[in-house]
Enzyme design. Structure first.
Site, short mmCIF file in Angstrom:
data_model
loop_
_atom_site.label_atom_id
_atom_site.label_comp_id
_atom_site.label_asym_id
_atom_site.label_seq_id
_atom_site.Cartn_x
_atom_site.Cartn_y
_atom_site.Cartn_z
CB SER A 144 9.19 1.40 1.10
OG SER A 144 8.22 1.18 0.11
CE1 TYR A 156 12.53 -0.18 -3.33
CE2 TYR A 156 10.23 -0.67 -2.82
CZ TYR A 156 11.31 0.20 -2.78
OH TYR A 156 11.19 1.44 -2.19
#
Ligand SMILES: NC(=O)c1ccc[n+]([C@@H]2O[C@H](COP(=O)([O-])OP(=O)(O)OC[C@H]3O[C@@H](n4cnc5c(N)ncnc54)[C@H](O)[C@@H]3O)[C@@H](O)[C@H]2O)c1
Length: 261
Positions: A144, A156
């Site tokens: 990501s 995250y």
């Protein structure tokens, strides 16, 4: 030319979003078969209905080693080999800030996100390793922009940084038999869900439509299909000299995040 002719691929998080798009693209690229793994059976049923014998499915949790082994066994019993593991299943952290976290978020919430986003990739690779090595196979992990920059919540962001480190460590350890690379998408409109343990009771579960033209320097809406070619390249023999590498499919978002406060 089809780039994935004769390949058999095991992919997690295949039932929705980027994973579901990859199943479709891998089939277009000529795979023999795909073992599609997801937590939600209805999503897997839909894949079998669409692709028939080209897709075999396992309903399971990526945090469970036996479920991952089941997927590898199914690849061998159904298609006779395994060439590629795509670790892709992931969850978000509700963008929860540290100062807003209580004991539950700091313990269960953290463990859920890391269990799915990091441990899931590691034990999927562990389960697939022996079969991949027989065919000079490869691993592709969904990373990501959060593997490089901040912007989401700390849990995250840390999990995706950890997934980047895991990708590099596995590339080093598993060479020369298995190549390991990553694809790092930016925000993309999918059903991408927060870990259940980080959701407030009664929270709106509708995923935000992310990756809009205002979020990147190419000024375009990023869709799941936009990431697929990078996975095809890394899963194919065309990337035979690539390992430990990341392809950033972020429409240039990353280079702007580096300079933001
Ligand atoms: N959508 C984005 O904005 C975006 C951006 C960058 C990276 N990513 C990454 O892309 C990957 C896929 O995300 P997506 O946007 O397609 O999400 P999605 O929610 O649309 O699809 C993910 C799939 O994974 C499955 N899944 C979730 N937890 C699981 C578990 N424990 N075991 C098995 N399956 C499980 C879900 O059921 C779902 O079908 C993730 O790793 C995510 O971190 C997404």
């Amino acid at each position: 030319m089809q780039w994935l002719e004769n390949k058999v691929i095991f992919i997690t998080g295949a039932g929705e979003g980027i994973g579901k798009t990859l199943v479709s693209r891998f089939i277009e690229e000529g795979v023999v078969g795909i073992v599609a793994f997801d937590l939600i059976e209805d999503r897997l049923t839909a894949l079998r209905d669409t692709y028939g014998d080209r897709v075999a499915t396992v309903c399971g949790d990526v945090r469970n080693l036996d479920d991952n082994r089941k997927a590898v066994d199914l690849a061998i019993s159904t298609y006779g080999r395994l060439d590629v593991f795509v670790g892709n299943a992931g969850v978000r952290d509700g963008r929860k800030r540290l100062e807003d976290m209580g004991e539950h978020e700091l313990t269960t919430g953290f463990d859920d996100v890391f269990g799915i986003n990091v441990k899931g990739y590691m034990i999927g690779t562990a389960a697939a390793r022996e079969e991949l090595a027989k065919n000079k196979g490869c691993v592709v992990l969904t990373l990501s922009t959060s593997s490089f920059y901040v912007g989401s919540g700390p849990i995250y962001t840390a999990s995706k940084h950890a997934a980047l480190g895991l990708m590099r460590a596995l590339a080093h350890e598993l060479a020369p038999d298995i190549r390991v690379n990553g694809v790092a998408p930016s925000g993309t409109p999918t059903s991408f869900a927060d870990a259940e343990s980080l959701l407030e009771p009664g929270a709106d579960r509708t995923p935000a439509r992310s990756g809009g033209p205002h979020t990147n320097i190419l000024e375009r809406q990023t869709e799941p299909e936009d990431h697929a070619a990078a996975y095809v390249l890394l899963a194919s023999n065309q990337s035979a000299v690539m390992t430990g590498a990341v392809i950033n499919t972020d429409a240039g978002r990353g280079i702007t995040l580096a300079s933001q406060r």
